[in-house]
Design an enzyme around this catalytic site. Structure first.
Site, mmCIF file in Angstrom:
data_model
loop_
_atom_site.group_PDB
_atom_site.id
_atom_site.type_symbol
_atom_site.label_atom_id
_atom_site.label_comp_id
_atom_site.label_asym_id
_atom_site.label_seq_id
_atom_site.Cartn_x
_atom_site.Cartn_y
_atom_site.Cartn_z
ATOM 1 N N SER A 68 0.798 -1.229 0.000
ATOM 2 C CA SER A 68 0.000 0.000 0.000
ATOM 3 C C SER A 68 0.830 1.278 0.000
ATOM 4 C CB SER A 68 -0.946 0.014 1.199
ATOM 5 O OG SER A 68 -0.228 0.127 2.411
ATOM 6 N N LYS A 138 0.965 4.772 6.899
ATOM 7 C CA LYS A 138 0.409 5.575 5.810
ATOM 8 C C LYS A 138 1.062 6.961 5.844
ATOM 9 C CE LYS A 138 -2.749 2.385 4.907
ATOM 10 N NZ LYS A 138 -2.620 1.520 3.706
#
Length: 280
Positions: A68, A138
């Protein structure tokens, strides 16, 4: 007259004829060193204690389990996370890559690895990434008070300013054309809006807007900022903040902060002056 008995021992000899130099002032006896094998457990204990303190308060290693954050981070990378800065009251800023605890079961369908006993010990003291903790990594796009917007394929806008994001995975668009990729939200105070660099392969804040918290990450859930890719060696690199987050006008709070700070400092001065006049 009888002869006087003379002690034939030297004045440097002890009572039994041995050297008495160790009894004289200013002399030192050489202490016998302890065998290394007796010192080793102490050295190991100190090393483990230091490693535990470093992991708890300074730096911790984390493993990247997914794609990701490509291409910034690859699956299997080991990153070092700065845990010290938050202790001084610093909060995550836009553009930083952060590790945070799962805010509201984002990973409920993800299997949890079962480490062996040795892996548990090594991860406990910080010599190995934790396999049991459900943490995510993230990039911070918006902080408390920001308005973050995605329309069409992008670019992402923060407080009306378009971001230039060189870290987005090649071939991806900054925004996803699907329904969950289209939004305009305001980040509540004390929360963060996060997105993965591999935009079309990241279940980030965009895809958890229906979850408790609306896809926001509480600042209190942040473990720290990822600062270095430490392993493998050929991937060693730092994780800087892109220049686009420093562009003029993106920070809606900066213009009013100095005035508010000056007002805060002036209030006690005015109060003291009024009190001194009243007492005169």
């Amino acid at each position: 007259m009888g002869d006087v008995a003379v002690d034939a021992r030297s004045e440097h000899d002890g009572p039994e004829g041995g050297s008495a130099s160790s009894d004289r002032p200013g002399t030192r006896t050489k202490k016998k060193q302890r065998p290394f094998w007796k010192e080793l457990p102490i050295l190991i204990g100190v090393a483990l204690l230091l490693a535990l303190l470093i992991k708890t308060f300074l730096v911790q290693a984390f493993s990247i389990p997914s794609d990701s954050m490509q291409n910034t981070l690859q699956r299997g990378d080991r990153v070092l996370v700065d845990k010290l800065t938050p202790w001084f009251g610093s909060e995550p800023e836009r553009g930083e890559v952060i590790v945070f605890h799962d805010p509201s079961d984002w990973l409920k369908y993800e299997p949890t690895p079962q480490p062996n006993a040795a892996q548990k010990v090594l991860s406990f003291i910080g010599l190995m990434p934790s396999a049991e903790e459900k943490d995510l990594i993230k990039r911070v796009i918006g902080v408390g008070g920001d308005t973050v917007e995605c329309k069409g394929t992008g670019p992402v806008k923060v407080n009306g300013k378009a971001l230039v994001e060189p870290y987005v995975f090649a071939g991806n668009t900054a925004c996803s054309a699907e329904e969950k990729g289209q939004f305009k939200i305001k980040v509540p105070k004390g929360h963060l809006w996060v997105m993965g660099d591999h935009r079309q392969n990241s279940a980030d804040s965009r895809f958890h807007r229906d979850s408790p918290g609306g896809g926001m990450v509480p600042v209190d859930s942040v473990v720290g900022r990822a600062v270095v890719v430490a392993w493998p060696i050929d991937r060693w690199s730092t994780l800087p903040v892109a220049d686009t987050f420093d562009q003029k006008g993106i920070n809606t709070v900066a213009a009013t902060a100095p005035g508010a700070l000056a007002l805060t400092g002036a209030v006690p001065l005015v109060w003291l002056r009024r009190r001194s006049r009243a007492g005169a």
